[in-house]
Motif scaffolding. Structure first.
Motif, PDB file in Angstrom:
ATOM      1  N   ILE A 361      -1.665  33.427 -66.504  1.00  0.00           N
ATOM      2  CA  ILE A 361      -0.489  32.553 -66.626  1.00  0.00           C
ATOM      3  C   ILE A 361      -0.143  32.348 -68.097  1.00  0.00           C
ATOM      4  CG2 ILE A 361       0.360  30.208 -66.236  1.00  0.00           C
ATOM      5  CD1 ILE A 361      -1.334  30.157 -63.673  1.00  0.00           C
ATOM      6  N   LEU A 362      -1.163  32.118 -68.921  1.00  0.00           N
ATOM      7  CA  LEU A 362      -0.943  31.906 -70.354  1.00  0.00           C
ATOM      8  C   LEU A 362      -0.337  33.150 -70.991  1.00  0.00           C
ATOM      9  CD1 LEU A 362      -1.334  30.040 -72.793  1.00  0.00           C
ATOM     10  CD2 LEU A 362      -3.624  31.019 -73.063  1.00  0.00           C
ATOM     11  N   MET A 363      -0.861  34.312 -70.655  1.00  0.00           N
ATOM     12  CA  MET A 363      -0.325  35.558 -71.202  1.00  0.00           C
ATOM     13  C   MET A 363       1.129  35.742 -70.797  1.00  0.00           C
ATOM     14  SD  MET A 363       0.408  38.968 -70.324  1.00  0.00           S
ATOM     15  CE  MET A 363       0.387  40.550 -71.111  1.00  0.00           C
ATOM     16  N   ALA A 364       1.448  35.483 -69.515  1.00  0.00           N
ATOM     17  CA  ALA A 364       2.817  35.648 -69.025  1.00  0.00           C
ATOM     18  C   ALA A 364       3.769  34.660 -69.711  1.00  0.00           C
ATOM     19  CB  ALA A 364       2.854  35.452 -67.515  1.00  0.00           C
ATOM     20  N   LEU A 365       3.309  33.434 -69.928  1.00  0.00           N
ATOM     21  CA  LEU A 365       4.148  32.429 -70.591  1.00  0.00           C
ATOM     22  C   LEU A 365       4.469  32.852 -72.023  1.00  0.00           C
ATOM     23  CD1 LEU A 365       5.464  29.619 -70.678  1.00  0.00           C
ATOM     24  CD2 LEU A 365       3.242  28.705 -71.395  1.00  0.00           C
ATOM     25  N   VAL A 366       3.443  33.297 -72.758  1.00  0.00           N
ATOM     26  CA  VAL A 366       3.666  33.746 -74.137  1.00  0.00           C
ATOM     27  C   VAL A 366       4.579  34.971 -74.151  1.00  0.00           C
ATOM     28  CG1 VAL A 366       2.539  34.661 -76.201  1.00  0.00           C
ATOM     29  CG2 VAL A 366       1.481  32.797 -74.928  1.00  0.00           C
ATOM     30  N   LEU A 367       4.419  35.854 -73.192  1.00  0.00           N
ATOM     31  CA  LEU A 367       5.269  37.047 -73.086  1.00  0.00           C
ATOM     32  C   LEU A 367       6.735  36.651 -72.924  1.00  0.00           C
ATOM     33  CD1 LEU A 367       5.834  40.069 -72.564  1.00  0.00           C
ATOM     34  CD2 LEU A 367       5.128  39.712 -70.202  1.00  0.00           C
ATOM     35  N   VAL A 368       7.011  35.741 -72.001  1.00  0.00           N
ATOM     36  CA  VAL A 368       8.392  35.322 -71.734  1.00  0.00           C
ATOM     37  C   VAL A 368       8.986  34.611 -72.951  1.00  0.00           C
ATOM     38  CG1 VAL A 368       9.829  33.803 -70.326  1.00  0.00           C
ATOM     39  CG2 VAL A 368       8.072  35.202 -69.243  1.00  0.00           C
ATOM     40  N   LEU A 369       8.199  33.717 -73.568  1.00  0.00           N
ATOM     41  CA  LEU A 369       8.696  33.004 -74.747  1.00  0.00           C
ATOM     42  C   LEU A 369       8.968  33.969 -75.906  1.00  0.00           C
ATOM     43  CD1 LEU A 369       6.412  29.810 -74.780  1.00  0.00           C
ATOM     44  CD2 LEU A 369       8.838  29.941 -74.203  1.00  0.00           C
ATOM     45  N   THR A 370       8.120  34.982 -76.054  1.00  0.00           N
ATOM     46  CA  THR A 370       8.322  35.967 -77.117  1.00  0.00           C
ATOM     47  C   THR A 370       9.639  36.716 -76.932  1.00  0.00           C
ATOM     48  OG1 THR A 370       5.936  36.279 -77.398  1.00  0.00           O
ATOM     49  CG2 THR A 370       7.366  38.020 -78.229  1.00  0.00           C
ATOM     50  N   ILE A 371       9.921  37.104 -75.705  1.00  0.00           N
ATOM     51  CA  ILE A 371      11.115  37.906 -75.436  1.00  0.00           C
ATOM     52  C   ILE A 371      12.386  37.073 -75.536  1.00  0.00           C
ATOM     53  CG2 ILE A 371      12.322  39.288 -73.697  1.00  0.00           C
ATOM     54  CD1 ILE A 371       9.568  40.143 -72.645  1.00  0.00           C
ATOM     55  N   PHE A 372      12.361  35.868 -74.956  1.00  0.00           N
ATOM     56  CA  PHE A 372      13.600  35.117 -74.786  1.00  0.00           C
ATOM     57  C   PHE A 372      13.755  33.926 -75.729  1.00  0.00           C
ATOM     58  CE2 PHE A 372      12.882  37.127 -70.613  1.00  0.00           C
ATOM     59  CZ  PHE A 372      14.049  37.879 -70.545  1.00  0.00           C
ATOM     60  N   VAL A 373      12.700  33.544 -76.469  1.00  0.00           N
ATOM     61  CA  VAL A 373      12.840  32.436 -77.421  1.00  0.00           C
ATOM     62  C   VAL A 373      12.573  32.983 -78.819  1.00  0.00           C
ATOM     63  CG1 VAL A 373      12.146  30.084 -78.003  1.00  0.00           C
ATOM     64  CG2 VAL A 373      12.138  30.817 -75.616  1.00  0.00           C
ATOM     65  N   ASP A 374      11.349  32.875 -79.312  1.00  0.00           N
ATOM     66  CA  ASP A 374      10.986  33.488 -80.585  1.00  0.00           C
ATOM     67  C   ASP A 374       9.464  33.534 -80.697  1.00  0.00           C
ATOM     68  OD1 ASP A 374       9.936  31.065 -82.083  1.00  0.00           O
ATOM     69  OD2 ASP A 374      11.992  30.403 -81.719  1.00  0.00           O
ATOM     70  N   LEU A 375       8.995  34.279 -81.668  1.00  0.00           N
ATOM     71  CA  LEU A 375       7.563  34.538 -81.795  1.00  0.00           C
ATOM     72  C   LEU A 375       6.776  33.294 -82.158  1.00  0.00           C
ATOM     73  CD1 LEU A 375       7.661  37.918 -83.715  1.00  0.00           C
ATOM     74  CD2 LEU A 375       6.960  37.573 -81.366  1.00  0.00           C
ATOM     75  N   ILE A 376       7.294  32.502 -83.089  1.00  0.00           N
ATOM     76  CA  ILE A 376       6.522  31.351 -83.555  1.00  0.00           C
ATOM     77  C   ILE A 376       6.361  30.320 -82.444  1.00  0.00           C
ATOM     78  CG2 ILE A 376       8.392  29.919 -84.460  1.00  0.00           C
ATOM     79  CD1 ILE A 376       5.111  30.688 -86.275  1.00  0.00           C
ATOM     80  N   THR A 377       7.405  30.129 -81.633  1.00  0.00           N
ATOM     81  CA  THR A 377       7.304  29.219 -80.495  1.00  0.00           C
ATOM     82  C   THR A 377       6.295  29.744 -79.485  1.00  0.00           C
ATOM     83  OG1 THR A 377       9.606  28.518 -80.764  1.00  0.00           O
ATOM     84  CG2 THR A 377       8.591  28.104 -78.620  1.00  0.00           C
ATOM     85  N   ALA A 378       6.335  31.049 -79.241  1.00  0.00           N
ATOM     86  CA  ALA A 378       5.421  31.645 -78.267  1.00  0.00           C
ATOM     87  C   ALA A 378       3.968  31.490 -78.696  1.00  0.00           C
ATOM     88  CB  ALA A 378       5.766  33.128 -78.087  1.00  0.00           C
ATOM     89  N   VAL A 379       3.673  31.817 -79.944  1.00  0.00           N
ATOM     90  CA  VAL A 379       2.288  31.734 -80.421  1.00  0.00           C
ATOM     91  C   VAL A 379       1.829  30.281 -80.486  1.00  0.00           C
ATOM     92  CG1 VAL A 379       0.757  32.204 -82.361  1.00  0.00           C
ATOM     93  CG2 VAL A 379       2.441  33.905 -81.683  1.00  0.00           C
ATOM     94  N   ALA A 380       2.697  29.390 -80.996  1.00  0.00           N
ATOM     95  CA  ALA A 380       2.321  27.978 -81.102  1.00  0.00           C
ATOM     96  C   ALA A 380       2.048  27.380 -79.723  1.00  0.00           C
ATOM     97  CB  ALA A 380       3.428  27.197 -81.806  1.00  0.00           C
ATOM     98  N   ALA A 381       2.943  27.649 -78.769  1.00  0.00           N
ATOM     99  CA  ALA A 381       2.748  27.128 -77.420  1.00  0.00           C
ATOM    100  C   ALA A 381       1.482  27.696 -76.792  1.00  0.00           C
ATOM    101  CB  ALA A 381       3.963  27.461 -76.551  1.00  0.00           C
TER     102      ALA A 381
END
Length: 545
Positions: A361-381
């Motif tokens: 679940i964590l991997m999928a969440l970071v994947l979605v945030l990376t694609i559709f939001v931005d990298l820093i938000t994805a890694v921080a979250a």
């Protein structure tokens, strides 16, 4: 700085081979960044040379990578193609990386959980592929993932078949190029040459066009008040992402060479390389896994191989323009799709269903945030959620082992005392450092597992090296509960640090007694019960004691 000349032959072979492999990738990544093919070449030269010279991983090859280009492409769109501000961000990113190394943050950057790394790397691979779909179909790609996806239906309705076949042919050639030929002519370069020749003699497709040659110009940093936040934000993202990418590649190199890299020195080298890249008009880079593997397999052993790889690219850059001008955009798109597919973490995706569900679940969440939001938000979250999950797991373990009944005690005397006074004495043994995660349930757990007739509570801190404020406040709550219910509270086994935290917080140690260890507290408690029993006619002792 010492160089090992005993490996010179292997370093030359590895460096030249890595330089040849890096050439088409540098061109393609430069184009993908929006700054042009020569920005990719200059970035590969500067980062490759200085990261090797000052870095901490001997055979590592550094240069433009997919993750860094994704950030630069987004910055290019946000700044409307203002190259001066983009190169300023690259320079700042390098300086931040140098600071990371000087402050010893290299060891901490590697603590990012694997599902987070897998998620954002896979997301970056998907982004690269999405951004290349429109060029494969013969159209310019809008900036940004959402823009590229939004334009895709239009591109599909007007497919340039020759362009598509050329790109797919390039991709197929990269995958099918025989390994025995790859030793002499790497697959990406072979595909680049073949695709360019086919297009030049047989088809008319979009090409790179005129490319300047010669030495680069100096680009000093500039600051625009309206855009400074975007520049600084991009610099931080590039620094963190480049550091992670480089240190992960360093681990790959360690596994192949059976050596150990120096994390902080590697960050300093990468930072100096990126600073130099921004000054000469090159794109940011990091440790490149594929090029590093090629270097090591070709004989590269020391930092000389990375410097030689950069010098090979410099020689090519001085006379590359006329030849590179005819490279088709579709060919570069095919090579970049291969880059994106290589970045995706296929090994984890194949096994993800067999591991813990939370990690998936964590991997999928970071994947979605990376694609559709931005990298820093994805890694921080991802890091925050992973840390919270870990704290919860540790808290559950700490709470689960909180109470020790007689059968769990090592001392026969302690067992006998607790067995005799099972309903009158409640013993709670804390295991390991008490964190804020366990503190929330600490008081509730003690109340829930104390017998209704218990008269003495013993808190055993023998296995607790330290308390944080949350856990100390939870102990304070237990003390208040014991006082309000008329129970006595004994504290046992406290070291000086635990004793100091509790004493300072409460203006003195709380409770009705402090003892060297659990056994002493049990003996005193047993004596107090028997004395009270003799004074009160047995009211304090449970039946059968």
């Amino acid at each position: 700085m010492k160089f090992d000349l005993s490996t010179l032959r292997g370093d030359i072979t590895g460096g030249v081979t890595a330089g040849v492999v890096a050439l088409p990738l540098a061109l393609a990544l430069g184009v993908a960044s929006g700054l042009g093919p020569m920005a990719g070449i200059y970035g590969a030269i500067a980062v490759g040379f200085f990261a090797a010279l000052f870095g901490g991983t001997g055979p590592q090859i550094s240069g433009p990578t997919g993750p860094m280009v994704v950030v630069l492409a987004g910055l290019f769109a946000s700044l409307s193609g203002d190259a001066a501000l983009i190169f300023t961000a690259v320079i700042l990113a390098g300086l931040i990386q140098v600071a990371f190394g000087l402050f010893g943050l290299g060891h901490y950057i590697r603590l990012v959980p694997y599902p987070v790394i897998s998620g954002f790397m896979t997301g970056i691979g998907v982004i690269i592929i999405i951004l290349q779909l429109n060029p494969l179909l013969g159209h310019d790609s809008p900036s940004g993932t959402l823009g590229a996806l939004g334009f895709l239906p239009t591109a599909l309705s007007d497919v340039h078949l020759v362009n598509l076949l050329l790109g797919l042919g390039t991709l197929a050639m990269v995958y099918s190029w025989p390994a025995r030929f790859g030793r002499y002519l790497p697959a990406p370069l072979a595909a680049l040459i073949a695709g360019t020749l086919v297009a030049y003699f047989a088809f008319e497709v979009p090409v790179l066009g005129n490319i300047p040659t010669g030495l680069p110009e100096l680009h000093l940093p500039v600051f625009n008040g309206d855009k400074v936040f975007l520049v600084v934000e991009a610099a931080v993202i590039l620094a963190v992402l480049g550091s992670l990418d480089s240190l992960l590649t360093s681990l790959v190199a360690d596994n192949m060479t059976r050596e150990r890299h120096h994390s902080n020195r590697e960050l300093i080298g990468q930072g100096l390389g990126n600073t130099a890249a921004g000054l000469v008009g090159g794109i940011a880079g990091a440790g490149a896994t594929m090029r590093t593997v090629v270097n090591i397999r070709s004989g590269g052993c020391s930092r000389l191989s990375g410097m030689i790889h950069a010098l090979v690219l410099l020689a090519v850059a001085l006379g590359l323009g006329p030849l590179a001008a005819n490279i088709p955009m579709a060919v570069l798109a095919g090579i970049l799709v291969k880059v994106g597919l290589d970045i995706i973490d296929w090994s984890y995706l194949k096994r993800a269903h067999q591991g813990p569900r939370w990690d998936l679940i964590l991997m999928a969440l970071v994947l979605v945030l990376t694609i559709f939001v931005d990298l820093i938000t994805a890694v921080a979250a991802g890091v925050v959620l992973a840390a919270l999950a870990f704290v919860k797991q540790m808290a559950q373990l700490q709470i689960a082992g909180l109470r020790h009944l007689p059968e769990h005690l090592d001392s026969p005397e302690d067992k006998a005392i607790l067995e005799c006074n099972r309903e009158a004495i409640a013993l709670f043994e804390f295991s390991g450092p008490l964190s804020f995660g366990a503190a929330a349930d600490l008081g509730h757990h003690v109340r829930e597992h104390s017998e209704p007739g218990s008269r003495i509570l013993i808190l055993d801190f023998s296995s607790v090296p330290f308390l944080d404020l949350s856990a100390a406040l939870a102990v304070e709550t237990i003390v208040a509960d014991a006082r309000s219910s008329g129970r006595q509270l004994y504290l046992a086994g406290m070291n000086e640090e635990v004793r100091s935290v509790l004493a300072n917080l409460n203006g003195g140690l709380p409770g009705d007694g402090q003892f060297h260890d659990r056994s002493e507290a049990l003996r005193v408690g047993d004596g107090a019960l028997r004395q009270r029993e003799s004074e009160s006619g047995g009211d304090w002792l449970p039946a059968g004691a």
